[in-house]
Design an enzyme around this catalytic site. Structure first.
Site, PDB file in Angstrom:
ATOM      1  N   HIS A 125       0.824  -1.198   0.000  1.00 45.17           N
ATOM      2  CA  HIS A 125       0.000   0.000   0.000  1.00 45.17           C
ATOM      3  C   HIS A 125       0.866   1.259   0.000  1.00 45.17           C
ATOM      4  O   HIS A 125       0.657   2.172  -0.799  1.00 45.17           O
ATOM      5  CB  HIS A 125      -0.915  -0.051   1.235  1.00 45.17           C
ATOM      6  CG  HIS A 125      -1.770   1.140   1.434  1.00 45.17           C
ATOM      7  ND1 HIS A 125      -3.100   1.151   1.090  1.00 45.17           N
ATOM      8  CD2 HIS A 125      -1.487   2.366   1.928  1.00 45.17           C
ATOM      9  CE1 HIS A 125      -3.595   2.348   1.366  1.00 45.17           C
ATOM     10  NE2 HIS A 125      -2.649   3.105   1.889  1.00 45.17           N
ATOM     11  N   GLU A 126       1.864   1.310   0.888  1.00 46.97           N
ATOM     12  CA  GLU A 126       2.724   2.496   0.947  1.00 46.97           C
ATOM     13  C   GLU A 126       3.518   2.655  -0.341  1.00 46.97           C
ATOM     14  O   GLU A 126       3.760   3.773  -0.801  1.00 46.97           O
ATOM     15  CB  GLU A 126       3.657   2.420   2.156  1.00 46.97           C
ATOM     16  CG  GLU A 126       2.946   2.432   3.509  1.00 46.97           C
ATOM     17  CD  GLU A 126       1.938   3.559   3.659  1.00 46.97           C
ATOM     18  OE1 GLU A 126       2.148   4.643   3.075  1.00 46.97           O
ATOM     19  OE2 GLU A 126       0.923   3.343   4.348  1.00 46.97           O
ATOM     20  N   HIS A 129       1.603   4.454  -2.924  1.00 46.26           N
ATOM     21  CA  HIS A 129       1.705   5.915  -2.781  1.00 46.26           C
ATOM     22  C   HIS A 129       2.993   6.414  -3.425  1.00 46.26           C
ATOM     23  O   HIS A 129       2.983   7.357  -4.204  1.00 46.26           O
ATOM     24  CB  HIS A 129       1.699   6.319  -1.307  1.00 46.26           C
ATOM     25  CG  HIS A 129       0.358   6.185  -0.654  1.00 46.26           C
ATOM     26  ND1 HIS A 129      -0.802   6.601  -1.254  1.00 46.26           N
ATOM     27  CD2 HIS A 129      -0.002   5.679   0.549  1.00 46.26           C
ATOM     28  CE1 HIS A 129      -1.823   6.360  -0.442  1.00 46.26           C
ATOM     29  NE2 HIS A 129      -1.361   5.788   0.650  1.00 46.26           N
ATOM     30  N   HIS A 135      -5.453   7.938  -2.348  1.00 45.00           N
ATOM     31  CA  HIS A 135      -6.683   7.189  -2.036  1.00 45.00           C
ATOM     32  C   HIS A 135      -7.841   7.844  -2.752  1.00 45.00           C
ATOM     33  O   HIS A 135      -7.876   9.067  -2.857  1.00 45.00           O
ATOM     34  CB  HIS A 135      -6.997   7.245  -0.543  1.00 45.00           C
ATOM     35  CG  HIS A 135      -5.921   6.670   0.297  1.00 45.00           C
ATOM     36  ND1 HIS A 135      -5.609   7.146   1.535  1.00 45.00           N
ATOM     37  CD2 HIS A 135      -5.080   5.651   0.076  1.00 45.00           C
ATOM     38  CE1 HIS A 135      -4.620   6.461   2.034  1.00 45.00           C
ATOM     39  NE2 HIS A 135      -4.273   5.535   1.168  1.00 45.00           N
TER      40      HIS A 135
HETATM   41 ZN   LIG Z   1      -2.469   5.147   2.196  1.00 45.47          ZN
END
Ligand SMILES: [Zn+2]
Ligand SMILES: [Ca+2]
Ligand SMILES: [Ca+2]
Length: 408
Positions: A125-126, A129, A135
């Protein structure tokens, strides 16, 4: 830090001052994952990275698991630049957060992995980014972090679109046998029989979507020792490790089989069915949903039949005991993860520290790129447990520190 080229630094933060500004900029991001449009914030592959010494073994292992998922599902790749000690580690502030800037800053940047961030899905998830994704709304974020799930289908579509990935780095071959061309596999003509491309029926479902197709070799007809060979097309390995999971129907329930392989040159694989005594056989061998990936094979697979119905009636105290397994090194173990005594105990090193077991609840989507499996890892260490009489190392030889379990 003086860095010549942009790098991604995966670290636990080390001092407090920088945190407030970082959190501000982090939280003010628009809350799924929508990509940055400006292409100047996109990475060139492989993305150079450094793992901070402050990351513990469990976190490092989880980082490698996340990288493996990127290579399996996209063309995103990572390359280590070695140790952080070359740089001034003190400049990196401290945080207990999991967070990242969005997109490539072109100056080198830090991806923060605080305590509790050492899970594959959190790191995936990171990294999304860092690769340039926001998001779409906050709930997606909490959903993913809370459930420790892999990429969603939409994450993969968007990621591969943003970076023009036409194929993944480490997926070599997969087949559900739903098409008549059986994925380019070839029936040998120099053996005694052929595999049959069989449409499934109620009561004998296939593994893909219940009424799809399997490859079947009938063992109830013909003569003993007759064989049929089903060969793949020629494949070219890109990495050093290959794993080969495939379900096979043994006692009329699908079993997941895995074959680890290490191949450095072009190769093909094959399934060979061999008949025993047809008079003593009522059925045959079915295979379905095969896939060849350049990822680590699981050491053990525990198929829990009717898992959905168990889940419906289970409460917090429900416990299922797994069978006993062996790690590739030889350690015996069971799940919920504990060591178990085994045949190799006398030659194994004790305590068994710095090993990282990962428990994956496997999503069985036939397309491995769309799987959202849930994974948790732990790393064994020198931690102890107090008993009435003495202090025991948790990961010591179970013959010395364990209790007898007649079922194991
Ligand atoms: Zn996030
Ligand atoms: Ca044949
Ligand atoms: Ca199928």
């Amino acid at each position: 830090m003086h860095l010549n080229a942009p790098i991604l630094l995966l670290t636990i933060l080390l001092s407090q001052s920088f945190l407030s500004t970082l959190e501000m900029s982090y939280i003010s991001l628009q809350a799924g994952h929508v990509g940055l449009i400006d292409t100047t914030y996109r990475w060139k592959f492989p993305i150079p990275y450094i793992l901070s010494d402050s990351l513990d073994l469990n976190a490092k292992g989880a980082v490698y698991q996340a990288f493996e998922m990127y290579r399996l599902k996209s063309c995103v790749d990572f390359k280590t630049l070695g140790s952080i000690s070359r740089f001034k580690q003190n400049f990196i502030p401290k945080s207990d957060q999991c967070c990242s800037h969005v997109g490539e800053l072109q100056t080198g940047q830090v991806l923060y992995l605080g305590p509790g961030c050492d899970h594959k899905a959190v790191i995936e998830h990171e990294l999304l980014h860092a690769l340039g994704f926001y998001h779409t709304h906050c709930c997606v974020f909490f959903n993913i972090i809370g459930q420790y799930l892999d990429f969603s289908e939409m994450d993969i579509v968007r990621l591969n679109r943003m970076y023009n990935c036409s194929s993944s780095l480490t997926l070599l071959d997969q087949s559900t046998f739903e098409n008549i061309n059986i994925c380019g596999m070839i029936q040998s003509s120099t053996d005694d029989a052929d595999w049959v491309h069989l449409k499934s029926s109620p009561g004998a479902e296939d593994h893909t979507h219940n009424l799809g197709y399997t490859m079947h070799f009938d063992t109830s007809t013909g003569n003993a020792e007759q064989s049929a060979l089903l060969e793949s097309r020629i494949l070219y390995p890109k990495w050093k490790i290959q794993g080969f999971p495939f379900p096979a129907d043994e006692d009329k329930t699908w079993k997941i089989g895995h074959v680890p392989m290490q191949i450095g040159a072009k190769f093909h694989y094959a399934f060979q069915g061999v008949r025993g005594d047809p008079g003593n056989s009522e059925g045959g061998i079915f295979i379905d949903d095969i896939r060849l990936t350049e990822t680590h094979c699981p050491a053990a697979v525990w198929c829990i039949q009717n898992f959905s119905s168990i889940l419906e009636t289970a409460d917090y105290n429900t416990v299922l005991n797994s069978p006993c397994f062996y790690s590739p090194e030889g350690y015996g173990f069971g799940l919920y993860f504990h060591l178990a005594s085994g045949d190799n105990d006398i030659v194994m090193q004790w305590p068994a520290v710095n090993r990282q077991p990962t428990i994956v609840v496997m999503d069985q989507d036939p397309d491995i790129k769309l799987r959202m499996s849930s994974a948790r890892s732990l790393t064994t260490d020198m931690s102890t447990v107090e008993t009435n009489t003495n202090t025991k190392l948790i990961w010591d030889n179970p013959r010395n520190v364990g209790t007898f379990d007649p079922s194991c």
